[in-house]
Design an enzyme around this catalytic site. Structure first.
Site, short mmCIF file in Angstrom:
data_model
loop_
_atom_site.label_atom_id
_atom_site.label_comp_id
_atom_site.label_asym_id
_atom_site.label_seq_id
_atom_site.Cartn_x
_atom_site.Cartn_y
_atom_site.Cartn_z
N CYS A 26 0.87 -1.17 0.00
CA CYS A 26 0.00 0.00 0.00
C CYS A 26 0.91 1.22 0.00
O CYS A 26 2.06 1.13 -0.41
CB CYS A 26 -0.94 -0.01 1.20
SG CYS A 26 -0.08 0.09 2.78
N HIS A 569 -2.17 12.28 4.31
CA HIS A 569 -3.12 11.15 4.29
C HIS A 569 -4.51 11.69 4.59
O HIS A 569 -4.84 12.00 5.73
CB HIS A 569 -2.71 10.11 5.32
CG HIS A 569 -3.39 8.79 5.15
ND1 HIS A 569 -4.69 8.58 5.54
CD2 HIS A 569 -2.97 7.62 4.61
CE1 HIS A 569 -5.04 7.33 5.28
NE2 HIS A 569 -4.01 6.73 4.70
#
Length: 647
Positions: A26, A569
Site C-alpha cells: 500500500c 493522508h
C-alpha cells in the site's frame, strides 16, 4: 543501502522466499501473506534501520517502510522472483475487520473528541473533593456548589456530547444525536419516575421494573439516563440507519426538516420503550460482572490489568475498556478497573529516568527528559515509543513495575470517583466524595511510588541501555557510529535542509497523538500534525515533486526541494472508498509549487460514509532533522506556517 539490499534482508527475515505465498503493498507498507508467520524474525525486522515497524493483522504480515515502499516492493518482487500483485490501495487495512477491531474503532472515535473536556472537568471535580477532604470548604458553601456544577455538569449530561460524536461516527447528523440524548436526560422525566407506579413488568426477575407512564398504551420503563454511556450509543446507531433511509426517499425541498422530524419521532419513543432499557440492563450487567471478577481475586486483577495496560495502549485495545470505566462511574459511582492502571505511567517514567541516567546516546538522553515530563502528566506515548519500547528491556521492566502497582491498588481497594485527567493531576479523583481520604487513597499513593522506584532501580541495573545489540532506532547525528551503519539515514541527514512547511488545508489543528490511527499517532511513520479540514481542497505545502499518488487519491507523497519527505493522508481508512469522493489534479512525478491544487475531496460525503476526515501531515524522514517544530495555532488556513524542520 540500496533497495535491492534492503529487499534481500527483508525476504530473509520474513522466513525466505519459500515462506512467502504472496506480497503486495500500500502507500506505506509491504503486505506479506506468509505460509508460517512463526518463521519470520519480527524482532530483527523491528530493529532494522530500513523498517519503521511490523504489524500482524488478519492474516497479513505488514512491514511498514514509509514513502519508499513502491521502490522497495519492486525490489522485493525482483529479488524473490514473486509475481507482481495488483497494487492494493489500502493504508490501514483492506481486509474485513474483526468484530472487536470494529468495536475498538467505534469507541475510540466516539470518545477521543470529548477526552479533553472529560479531563478538564475531572480536574475541577477532583480538586473540589480534595478541598473538602482538607477542610478548606464545606459542601454547603456556594463555592463548592458552583465548582461542583462545573465539574459534574459535563458528566451529568454526557449522553448529549456522546450523541454528537456517536452520530458523527455512524455517519448521521451530529445535532440529531444531541437531540435524541437531550430527550433522554430531560429533567421532567426524572420527576415522573418517582411518581405513582401503575404496573410492574418482569416481576420476580432481575429485570423487575415499575411503570409510571405509557406511550400510545405501551408501558414505558423510565430509566435514569444521566451520565450514561451505552444507551445513547445504541440509540444513535439505529438513528443513523433510519436517517439514511429517510434521506434517500424524502424530497430535497423538505428534506432539511422532515428527515429529523421523522427520525426523532421514531427513534426517541423506541429508545424509551426498547433500546434504553435493554442497553441499561447490559450496562448494569457489565458493571456487576467487573465487580464480581474484582471481588473474586483483586490481586490477580490488579496484576493483569496493571501489567498489560501499556501493551493494550500500544495495540489500541485499551479503548475496549474505556466505556466500561465510564459505565462504572455512571452505574456504581466509582470504578476499580481503570484505577488499577494508574501506576502504569509512573512505572514508565521511572524506567525513562533510569535510561536518562545511564544512556551514552546523546540524542536518547535529550529525548528522555521531555518524555519524563509528559509521562508525569500521564502522556506516556513519547516515553513508550521514543525510549522504552525501542530499548525493549526498560519497557518490560515498566510493565512488571506497573503490575506490582496495580496489585497494590487492587488490594487496598482504591477506586476512581470521577472522570478526570491523567498522571499526577488524576490523584484527587481517588478521593471519596463523601468519606474523603480513605485507605484506598493511601494505597494509590503507595502504588505509584513503588512502581516508579521499582522501574527506576531495575532499569538502572538490568535495563541493558547501552547494549550494542539493542537495535535502538533513535538516530544521533552527534554519534557518527550510528549514522555510518545506516547509509540511507546518513545520506538523508546530509541532504535534508531546514525548511518551513505550510498548511495544505484550512481547518482545526489536531495533535498527532489524538489522530485515531495508531501508526500515525505513535509517530512510527514520523513526526507531524493532524488537521480536521474545513473544506475539501489540498494544496501543496512545499515546492517539490509528487513521489506517490495512490489510485484511491486519498494519500499523497511529496519530496520537497529541500529534502523533506511529506505524507498527506486524507482521512482515516478512506482507502476503502476506492477513490470515491476524491479528485486528483496531479500525477506521480509532477513538479509542484507551494499553493498548487493537489486533490479535491467531498468532506460531507466522506463523513456520511462513516470515515473521519482528520488528515495527518507527516514528515516521514523525521530522523534526518534535529527537531521539527509544530505550529501552536489551533486553526490554520492554507499557506499558514505548519511545521519547521530544523537541522
Amino acid at each position: 543501502m540500496s533497495y535491492n539490499e534492503l529487499a534481500k534482508e527483508i525476504i530473509e527475515l520474513v522466513g525466505g522466499k519459500e515462506n512467502v505465498s504472496s506480497v503486495s503493498h500500500c502507500i506505506t507498507r509491504l503486505r506479506f501473506h506468509l505460509k508460517d508467520e512463526g518463521k519470520a524474525n519480527t524482532e530483527a525486522l523491528n530493529n532494522h534501520d530500513g523498517v519503521v515497524t511490523v504489524r500482524q493483522s488478519a492474516g497479513q504480515y505488514q512491514v511498514v517502510i514509509g514513502n519508499h515502499v513502491p521502490n522497495v516492493y519492486q525490489a522485493v518482487v525482483e529479488e524473490g522472483g514473486f509475481e507482481a500483485q495488483k497494487q492494493q490501495n489500502t493504508e490501514e487495512t483492506e481486509e474485513k475487520k474483526g468484530l472487536f477491531n470494529k468495536f475498538v474503532d467505534i469507541i475510540s472515535n466516539i470518545f477521543i473528541p470529548i477526552l479533553p473536556l472529560l479531563m478538564a472537568t475531572g480536574i475541577i471535580k477532583g480538586f473540589n473533593s480534595l478541598f473538602v477532604a482538607l477542610g478548606w470548604m464545606e459542601t454547603t458553601s456556594g463555592t463548592y456548589q458552583l465548582l461542583n456544577a462545573i465539574g459534574d455538569g459535563f458528566f451529568t449530561f454526557l449522553p448529549i456530547f456522546l450523541g454528537y460524536t456517536a452520530m458523527k461516527k455512524f455517519g448521521g447528523t451530529p445535532f440529531l444525536g444531541m437531540a435524541i440524548a437531550a430527550a433522554l436526560v430531560h429533567p421532567s422525566l426524572a420527576g415522573i419516575a418517582e411518581g405513582e407506579t401503575i404496573k410492574t413488568l418482569f416481576s420476580g426477575t432481575i429485570f423487575e421494573s415499575p411503570v409510571q407512564i405509557t406511550f400510545l398504551g405501551i408501558p414505558v420503563i423510565l430509566m435514569s439516563y444521566t451520565s450514561s454511556v451505552v444507551p445513547i450509543i445504541f440509540a444513535t446507531f439505529f438513528a443513523s440507519k433510519v436517517e439514511r433511509k429517510f434521506q434517500a426517499i424524502i424530497p430535497t425541498v423538505v428534506k432539511s426538516f422532515i428527515v429529523p422530524f421523522l427520525t426523532l419521532l421514531i427513534i426517541v419513543p423506541i429508545t424509551f420503550l426498547v433500546i434504553g432499557p435493554i442497553a441499561t440492563w447490559i450496562a448494569q450487567s457489565i458493571g456487576a460482572g467487573v465487580s464480581a471478577i474484582y471481588d473474586f481475586a483483586p490481586i490477580v486483577a490488579g496484576i493483569v490489568i496493571g501489567g498489560f495496560w501499556q501493551v493494550f495502549v500500544i495495540f489500541g485495545v485499551h479503548w475496549g475498556l474505556i466505556p466500561i470505566y465510564y459505565n462504572n462511574l455512571a452505574v456504581q459511582g466509582s470504578d476499580m478497573l481503570i484505577a488499577m492502571t494508574f501506576a502504569a505511567s509512573f512505572a514508565q517514567i521511572g524506567a525513562v529516568l533510569g535510561v536518562w541516567l545511564t544512556t551514552k546516546n546523546k540524542k536518547l538522553k535529550r529525548l528522555s527528559f521531555p518524555a519524563f515530563i509528559s509521562g508525569l502528566f500521564g502522556v506516556s506515548e513519547p516515553a513508550i515509543y521514543g525510549i522504552t519500547l525501542p530499548l525493549k528491556r526498560p519497557f518490560i521492566i515498566s510493565c512488571i513495575a506497573s503490575a506490582v502497582g496495580g496489585a497494590i491498588i487492587a488490594v487496598t481497594g482504591a477506586a476512581l470517583y470521577s472522570a478526570g485527567p491523567l498522571g499526577i493531576l488524576k490523584i484527587p479523583t481517588f478521593i471519596h466524595p463523601e468519606q474523603g481520604i480513605t485507605t484506598g487513597f493511601w494505597g494509590m499513593l503507595i502504588s505509584i511510588v513503588v512502581a516508579f522506584v521499582l522501574a527506576f532501580v531495575l532499569t538502572l541495573f538490568f535495563g541493558g541501555v547501552n547494549r550494542k545489540d539493542k537495535g535502538v532506532t533513535v538516530v544521533d547525528e552527534e554519534n557518527k557510529d550510528q549514522t555510518d551503519e545506516n547509509p540511507v539515514i546518513a545520506h538523508a541527514t546530509e541532504t535534508a535542509q531546514a525548511e518551513n512547511i505550510v498548511s495544505p488545508l484550512n481547518g482545526e489543528i489536531i495533535p498527532l497523538a489524538e489522530v485515531p490511527d495508531q501508526v500515525f499517532a505513535s509517530e512510527a511513520m514520523g513526526k507531524g500534525i493532524g488537521i480536521n479540514p474545513a473544506d475539501g481542497q489540498v494544496k501543496s505545502p512545499v515546492n517539490g515533486i509528487i513521489t506517490t499518488i495512490f489510485n484511491t487519491k486519498h494519500a499523497i507523497g511529496i519530496t520537497s526541494d529541500q529534502g523533506a519527505e511529506i505524507l498527506i493522508h486524507i482521512g482515516i481508512d478512506t482507502v476503502q472508498l476506492d477513490g470515491k469522493h476524491f479528485t486528483a489534479h496531479i500525477n506521480q512525478g509532477d513538479q509542484i509549487k507551494v499553493g498548487d491544487l493537489l486533490v479535491e475531496f467531498d468532506v460531507d460525503a466522506i463523513k456520511k460514509a462513516g470515515y473521519p476526515v482528520i488528515t495527518p501531515i507527516i514528515v516521514t524522514n523525521s530522523n534526518a532533522y534535529g527537531d521539527i517544530e509544530l505550529t501552536a495555532s489551533k486553526q490554520v488556513n492554507q499557506g499558514d506556517l505548519l511545521l519547521i524542520t530544523k537541522k
